[in-house]
Scaffold this motif. Structure first.
Motif, PDB file in Angstrom:
ATOM      1  N   MET A   1     -37.527   2.127 -16.492  1.00 55.29           N
ATOM      2  CA  MET A   1     -37.736   3.071 -15.114  1.00 55.29           C
ATOM      3  C   MET A   1     -36.857   3.021 -14.127  1.00 55.29           C
ATOM      4  O   MET A   1     -36.470   1.680 -13.663  1.00 55.29           O
ATOM      5  N   TYR A   2     -36.429   4.081 -13.520  1.00 53.65           N
ATOM      6  CA  TYR A   2     -35.114   4.123 -12.594  1.00 53.65           C
ATOM      7  C   TYR A   2     -36.070   3.439 -11.234  1.00 53.65           C
ATOM      8  O   TYR A   2     -37.300   3.425 -11.018  1.00 53.65           O
ATOM      9  N   ALA A   3     -35.322   3.320 -10.005  1.00 51.34           N
ATOM     10  CA  ALA A   3     -35.758   2.643  -8.767  1.00 51.34           C
ATOM     11  C   ALA A   3     -36.831   3.468  -8.144  1.00 51.34           C
ATOM     12  O   ALA A   3     -37.800   2.891  -7.499  1.00 51.34           O
ATOM     13  N   ASN A   4     -36.802   4.754  -8.193  1.00 54.87           N
ATOM     14  CA  ASN A   4     -37.845   5.706  -7.488  1.00 54.87           C
ATOM     15  C   ASN A   4     -37.541   6.871  -8.491  1.00 54.87           C
ATOM     16  O   ASN A   4     -36.752   7.296  -8.887  1.00 54.87           O
ATOM     17  N   LYS A   5     -38.578   7.835  -7.855  1.00 53.94           N
ATOM     18  CA  LYS A   5     -38.697   9.165  -8.476  1.00 53.94           C
ATOM     19  C   LYS A   5     -38.043  10.250  -7.649  1.00 53.94           C
ATOM     20  O   LYS A   5     -38.253  11.527  -8.201  1.00 53.94           O
ATOM     21  N   TYR A   6     -37.471   9.677  -6.704  1.00 55.79           N
ATOM     22  CA  TYR A   6     -36.877  10.804  -5.731  1.00 55.79           C
ATOM     23  C   TYR A   6     -35.392  11.113  -6.406  1.00 55.79           C
ATOM     24  O   TYR A   6     -34.800  10.370  -6.905  1.00 55.79           O
ATOM     25  N   GLY A   7     -34.987  12.476  -5.896  1.00 52.32           N
ATOM     26  CA  GLY A   7     -33.509  12.741  -6.177  1.00 52.32           C
ATOM     27  C   GLY A   7     -32.521  11.814  -5.562  1.00 52.32           C
ATOM     28  O   GLY A   7     -32.746  11.270  -4.537  1.00 52.32           O
ATOM     29  N   LYS A   8     -31.434  11.776  -6.322  1.00 49.62           N
ATOM     30  CA  LYS A   8     -30.309  11.006  -5.655  1.00 49.62           C
ATOM     31  C   LYS A   8     -29.028  11.799  -5.687  1.00 49.62           C
ATOM     32  O   LYS A   8     -28.960  12.668  -6.639  1.00 49.62           O
ATOM     33  N   THR A   9     -28.146  11.446  -4.603  1.00 44.65           N
ATOM     34  CA  THR A   9     -26.814  12.063  -4.728  1.00 44.65           C
ATOM     35  C   THR A   9     -25.687  11.143  -5.241  1.00 44.65           C
ATOM     36  O   THR A   9     -25.705  10.101  -4.784  1.00 44.65           O
ATOM     37  N   ILE A  10     -25.159  11.453  -6.197  1.00 45.66           N
ATOM     38  CA  ILE A  10     -23.892  10.644  -6.773  1.00 45.66           C
ATOM     39  C   ILE A  10     -22.766  11.248  -6.342  1.00 45.66           C
ATOM     40  O   ILE A  10     -22.457  12.422  -6.569  1.00 45.66           O
ATOM     41  N   LYS A  11     -21.768  10.629  -5.883  1.00 43.58           N
ATOM     42  CA  LYS A  11     -20.425  10.997  -5.394  1.00 43.58           C
ATOM     43  C   LYS A  11     -19.407  10.619  -6.317  1.00 43.58           C
ATOM     44  O   LYS A  11     -19.376   9.278  -6.256  1.00 43.58           O
ATOM     45  N   LEU A  12     -18.673  11.418  -6.966  1.00 43.89           N
ATOM     46  CA  LEU A  12     -17.661  10.903  -7.879  1.00 43.89           C
ATOM     47  C   LEU A  12     -16.190  11.343  -7.068  1.00 43.89           C
ATOM     48  O   LEU A  12     -15.895  12.269  -6.729  1.00 43.89           O
ATOM     49  N   PHE A  13     -15.186  10.398  -7.103  1.00 42.35           N
ATOM     50  CA  PHE A  13     -14.135  10.421  -6.573  1.00 42.35           C
ATOM     51  C   PHE A  13     -12.929  10.133  -7.823  1.00 42.35           C
ATOM     52  O   PHE A  13     -13.072   9.255  -8.270  1.00 42.35           O
ATOM     53  N   LEU A  14     -12.268  11.280  -8.154  1.00 43.53           N
ATOM     54  CA  LEU A  14     -11.220  11.001  -9.169  1.00 43.53           C
ATOM     55  C   LEU A  14      -9.836  10.595  -8.431  1.00 43.53           C
ATOM     56  O   LEU A  14      -9.163  11.398  -7.926  1.00 43.53           O
ATOM     57  N   MET A  15      -9.877   9.317  -8.797  1.00 43.91           N
ATOM     58  CA  MET A  15      -8.601   8.537  -8.147  1.00 43.91           C
ATOM     59  C   MET A  15      -7.229   9.246  -8.596  1.00 43.91           C
ATOM     60  O   MET A  15      -6.312   9.263  -7.761  1.00 43.91           O
ATOM     61  N   ASP A  16      -7.109   9.705  -9.890  1.00 44.37           N
ATOM     62  CA  ASP A  16      -5.926  10.118 -10.353  1.00 44.37           C
ATOM     63  C   ASP A  16      -5.834  11.696 -10.356  1.00 44.37           C
ATOM     64  O   ASP A  16      -5.121  12.347 -10.924  1.00 44.37           O
ATOM     65  N   SER A  17      -6.895  12.204  -9.617  1.00 46.34           N
ATOM     66  CA  SER A  17      -7.083  13.815  -9.758  1.00 46.34           C
ATOM     67  C   SER A  17      -7.144  14.275 -11.334  1.00 46.34           C
ATOM     68  O   SER A  17      -6.626  15.219 -11.629  1.00 46.34           O
ATOM     69  N   ASP A  18      -7.745  13.509 -12.124  1.00 44.93           N
ATOM     70  CA  ASP A  18      -7.847  13.604 -13.530  1.00 44.93           C
ATOM     71  C   ASP A  18      -9.148  13.173 -13.958  1.00 44.93           C
ATOM     72  O   ASP A  18      -9.442  11.965 -13.898  1.00 44.93           O
ATOM     73  N   PRO A  19     -10.078  14.058 -14.459  1.00 41.89           N
ATOM     74  CA  PRO A  19     -11.356  13.517 -15.227  1.00 41.89           C
ATOM     75  C   PRO A  19     -11.042  12.366 -16.147  1.00 41.89           C
ATOM     76  O   PRO A  19     -12.167  11.566 -16.331  1.00 41.89           O
ATOM     77  N   ASP A  20     -10.134  12.377 -16.942  1.00 36.45           N
ATOM     78  CA  ASP A  20      -9.870  11.140 -17.926  1.00 36.45           C
ATOM     79  C   ASP A  20      -9.156   9.905 -17.194  1.00 36.45           C
ATOM     80  O   ASP A  20      -8.953   8.961 -17.890  1.00 36.45           O
ATOM     81  N   GLY A  21      -8.948  10.089 -15.838  1.00 39.02           N
ATOM     82  CA  GLY A  21      -8.415   8.860 -15.310  1.00 39.02           C
ATOM     83  C   GLY A  21      -9.484   7.856 -14.515  1.00 39.02           C
ATOM     84  O   GLY A  21     -10.605   7.814 -15.215  1.00 39.02           O
ATOM     85  N   ARG A  22      -8.889   7.440 -13.532  1.00 38.28           N
ATOM     86  CA  ARG A  22      -9.946   6.147 -12.749  1.00 38.28           C
ATOM     87  C   ARG A  22     -11.056   7.008 -11.983  1.00 38.28           C
ATOM     88  O   ARG A  22     -10.535   7.875 -11.380  1.00 38.28           O
ATOM     89  N   ILE A  23     -12.100   6.545 -11.857  1.00 37.69           N
ATOM     90  CA  ILE A  23     -13.215   7.305 -11.188  1.00 37.69           C
ATOM     91  C   ILE A  23     -14.126   6.280 -10.547  1.00 37.69           C
ATOM     92  O   ILE A  23     -14.425   5.127 -10.748  1.00 37.69           O
ATOM     93  N   VAL A  24     -13.939   6.596  -9.129  1.00 40.98           N
ATOM     94  CA  VAL A  24     -15.053   5.777  -8.203  1.00 40.98           C
ATOM     95  C   VAL A  24     -16.404   6.602  -8.110  1.00 40.98           C
ATOM     96  O   VAL A  24     -16.218   7.754  -7.971  1.00 40.98           O
ATOM     97  N   CYS A  25     -17.551   5.546  -8.203  1.00 41.50           N
ATOM     98  CA  CYS A  25     -18.765   6.464  -8.347  1.00 41.50           C
ATOM     99  C   CYS A  25     -19.606   5.811  -7.265  1.00 41.50           C
ATOM    100  O   CYS A  25     -19.807   4.498  -7.415  1.00 41.50           O
TER     101      CYS A  25
END
Length: 302
Positions: A1-25
């Motif tokens: 079970m996840y931490a709570n039932k409310y919606g969450k916002t996840i921010k993804l940053f493509l460090m290399d401008s490439d979805p197959d590269g490094r990602i900060v989440c």
């Protein structure tokens, strides 16, 4: 079970401008932070000061065959970047790493040892991946308040790791009791001893342990290439012989209801027609009814 039932916002940053590269989440209202780093990009992380801090991390490797599990190594480090550099030269199996750090630098050695041990326990229980750790991590002794904080940290790790597509901490069947009249169960009872139970899941179709497959296959089954998966499951002892029957020794996740039905029935099969509920209604009809019911619920009243 996840931490709570409310919606969450996840921010993804493509460090290399490439979805197959490094990602900060990053996750809203959480002090943690995740890096997803391809093996070939570890060398490019030398300038990331936050990756030189304490961290818990996972190394992921792909399965060798269609019946093998993917691989994972779970570890901790006081300098995440240096540890990844070491793993590049010493561990061959992995192609991606996910590193979890604290943005407020609030994770100490005891914390990450606790996290490593608990994540190992959860992954081992879920049994989705083959764990590459040669030793079971030792759980550090921390205060009750610190344990509570680390358990919350783990819940957020599970959200992010699952969002990234690594279901390493999620059992193939949700941890809930199944009663004999569970209306989500589906069945196949057919010729040559096929007698199986299963359930739809968010990422496929699970056939339950002790389900029996047909003792043999129909003519032309091998000619159509349908026997490949069946043979691999038998060779890898996922399906074993027991009292002259061929039986699943554990729950097994298939990509689709039809793939499961073909293995179980030993012939070409449409899973939407072959899997039926307790009352004999086919899976395809069940899904049509679910969509019809949902559509009625959103129709404007008037």
């Amino acid at each position: 079970m996840y931490a709570n039932k409310y919606g969450k916002t996840i921010k993804l940053f493509l460090m290399d401008s490439d979805p197959d590269g490094r990602i900060v989440c990053e996750l809203s209202n959480w002090t943690g932070k995740a890096y997803r780093i391809p093996r070939g990009k570890v060398k490019d992380c030398s300038d990331r000061e936050d990756l030189r801090s304490t961290a818990v991390y996972l190394l992921f490797g792909k399965p060798e065959t269609s019946t093998d599990k993917a691989k994972v190594y779970i570890g901790e480090a006081e300098n995440a970047y240096s540890r990844l550099v070491t793993h590049v030269s010493e561990k061959e199996f992995w192609n991606e790493a996910v590193v979890f750090i604290s943005k407020d630098e609030n994770l100490n050695k005891a914390h990450i040892k606790y996290l490593e041990s608990r994540l190992f326990e959860i992954a081992n229980t879920a049994s989705r991946y083959d764990i590459e750790n040669s030793n079971t991590p030792t759980k550090s002794s921390i205060s009750e308040s610190d344990q509570a904080e680390m358990e919350e940290f783990i819940e957020y790790i599970k959200i992010l790791i699952n969002t990234m597509g690594f279901k390493v901490f999620e059992s193939i069947i949700k941890q809930e009791p199944f009663s004999d009249n569970d209306d989500e169960k589906l069945y196949i009872k057919a010729a040559r001893g096929a007698n199986a139970e299963g359930k739809r899941t968010s990422d496929g179709f699970v056939v339950f342990r002790n389900s029996e497959i047909a003792a043999d296959t129909v003519k032309h089954y091998s000619e159509r290439g349908l026997d490949k998966l069946r043979n691999e499951l038998i060779e890898n002892k996922i399906i074993v012989k027991s009292d002259d029957k061929l039986v699943f020794q554990s729950d097994y996740l298939f990509n689709s209801p039809s793939a499961a039905a073909k293995v179980i029935m030993g012939r070409s099969a449409n899973g939407l027609l072959e899997w039926k509920d307790f009352f004999g209604k086919a899976l395809g009809d069940i899904e049509k009814q679910e969509i019809s019911t949902a559509n009625k619920q959103i129709q404007p009243k008037g």
